[in-house]
Design an enzyme around this catalytic site. Structure first.
Site, short mmCIF file in Angstrom:
data_model
loop_
_atom_site.label_atom_id
_atom_site.label_comp_id
_atom_site.label_asym_id
_atom_site.label_seq_id
_atom_site.Cartn_x
_atom_site.Cartn_y
_atom_site.Cartn_z
N GLN A 64 2.17 -5.03 17.27
CA GLN A 64 3.45 -4.43 17.63
C GLN A 64 3.45 -2.91 17.47
O GLN A 64 4.38 -2.23 17.91
CB GLN A 64 4.57 -5.02 16.79
N CYS A 70 8.73 -7.36 15.72
CA CYS A 70 8.02 -8.52 15.17
C CYS A 70 8.62 -9.84 15.63
O CYS A 70 7.90 -10.80 15.89
CB CYS A 70 8.01 -8.44 13.64
N HIS A 365 11.20 -9.31 8.43
CA HIS A 365 10.00 -9.41 9.26
C HIS A 365 9.80 -10.86 9.70
O HIS A 365 10.00 -11.78 8.91
CB HIS A 365 8.78 -8.94 8.47
N ASN A 386 0.22 -12.70 11.87
CA ASN A 386 1.06 -11.50 11.87
C ASN A 386 0.92 -10.79 13.22
O ASN A 386 0.19 -11.24 14.09
CB ASN A 386 0.66 -10.59 10.70
#
Length: 444
Positions: A64, A70, A365, A386
């Site tokens: 990102q 996110c 997040h 992630n």
């Protein structure tokens, strides 16, 4: 009565410090290395090997970059695994994050202006008005906001709308947009104050949205309406799909009924009893779109539902407070990584509910749970995809301890077919409306 800090107080504090046997050692370590490095417990790393008994996905991670997307990356990462599985596209395939980023900012601008008009009769000192003007729009979001965007606009592959300088680093655009929206708020509030007709006000708002659209096109490019999707699959076979729309692409290639997925939260605070649903005032993006709705359950139930979905071969979108007890470089999240309280010889303990109530922790997040290690029927650690690129963690994947899940995971998105009959009945109840500044209204 207020009591100032006196010279005698300071002298006593200094004398107490002298009595600390390790004070000089700790001071030297912290001043040279910093607090976390001095408080790190590297033995904890040994318990977090990136090996899992249930491992659903190992697709390459996305990045990102310097943006707060996110939540979009996590959602599209769950969906691209479906495209990969159903159509054998290469593992490097990604769905366009900037496409939804464009429409999210456009819709959030309309959502903001709509709320400005709803609150135009309230003074600027009103807490809701002040809250609204603090951040007219931002990068973050929640699951129901993703669903609202995709239902309206569909999705496209990255080849149909690529990243730009402003999508990779969104701070300048956010500053410009928020300045413009506050400027527009001044005008709309004045029109209401002057008693202008609804027709005049709506026409002015439409002009404002035209300007916002132009700003977004300059920053992100024009969003595609029809495109050609062509690729070679993992067996080197060529495929082409011409003149397909974003909504058609979503239906054909992703083929997920977003209405089947519900937000399950864990907020163990006194104001939110379990087995009830909640929404947040003034939280959303698409006016008339899917509203925010959370179903509150105990944390162990969130884990059980997450495991059920993983066992069915499907990854899980989740929201957490990633800044707590987290080692970004090594990709570790564990409550035993650092012992700052021991280092400082003080008590910093708080319950999960207390951290929420007192502003110590919120969901900030979103990531994807792609695996779990189950020992003797219990989860011990979780595999996390992630969206910070492949230079952190294990090629971008993190390891989350089960204890960290308990303390800092606040939301998972689960297919409602995994709920019990009673839970499904409870989940459809009319939600309690929370204040705009409630911790469950923060954006990942």
């Amino acid at each position: 009565m207020p009591k100032e800090i006196s010279p005698e107080n300071i002298e006593r504090y200094q004398n107490n410090l002298k009595e600390q046997p390790d004070a000089d050692v700790i001071r030297r370590a912290v001043t040279h290395n910093g607090i976390l490095a001095s408080a790190a417990d590297y033995e904890a790393n040994n318990q977090l090997d990136p090996v899992f008994s249930l491992d659903v996905s190992s697709q390459p991670v996305s990045d990102q970059k310097r943006s707060g997307r996110c939540w979009l990356f996590a959602a599209l990462n769950t969906m691209r695994s479906k495209v990969e599985g159903n159509f054998n596209v290469p593992k490097e395939f990604e769905l366009s994050q900037v496409y939804l980023f464009f429409w999210d900012k456009f819709e959030k601008s309309n959502y903001f202006l709509t709320n400005v008009l709803k609150t135009a009769d309230q003074p600027l000192t009103d807490r809701k008005v002040n809250f609204l003007l603090q951040t007219p729009q931002q990068d973050g979001g929640q699951w129901d906001m993703i669903a609202a965007l995709i239902e309206k606009y569909g999705v496209v592959p990255k080849s149909a709308m690529a990243e730009t300088a402003s999508s990779n680093n969104s701070s300048e655009l956010n500053s410009a947009l928020n300045t413009q929206l506050r400027h527009d708020a001044i005008i709309l509030r004045k029109l209401v104050k002057d008693g202008q007709s609804e027709e005049i006000i709506n026409a002015k708002k439409d002009d404002m949205l035209n300007e916002i659209y132009r700003m977004l096109v300059y920053a992100f490019g024009k969003p595609t309406t029809k495109f050609t999707f062509e690729y070679r699959d993992s067996d080197n076979q060529y495929h082409i799909d011409q003149n397909i729309t974003p909504r058609e692409f979503f239906k054909k290639y992703v083929n997920v009924n977003l209405a089947d997925y519900v937000s399950i939260i864990n907020s163990p605070t006194d104001d939110k009893p379990f087995n009830q649903t909640y929404t947040v005032e003034m939280l959303g993006n698409v006016v008339g779109g899917q509203p925010i709705k959370h179903y509150n359950l105990p944390i162990e139930r969130l884990k059980e539902l997450t495991i059920k979905q993983l066992q069915a071969g499907e990854t899980v979108w989740f929201g957490s407070d990633v800044g707590q007890d987290s080692d970004r470089k090594n990709g570790l999240m564990d409550t035993n990584l650092y012992h700052v309280d021991q280092l400082m010889d003080t008590d910093m303990s708080m319950s999960k509910a207390e951290r929420l109530d007192y502003g110590e922790s919120v969901m900030d997040h979103a990531m994807v749970i792609t695996g779990v290690d189950i020992v003797d029927g219990k989860p011990t650690k979780w595999k996390v995809e992630n969206s910070w690129g492949d230079k952190v963690g294990t090629k971008g994947y993190f390891v989350m301890s089960d204890a960290w899940f308990s303390e800092f995971v606040y939301q998972v998105v689960i297919n409602k077919k995994y709920l019990t009959d009673q839970e499904r009945e409870e989940q459809v109840q009319t939600p309690t409306v929370l204040a705009p500044w409630d911790p469950m209204g923060t954006l990942a």
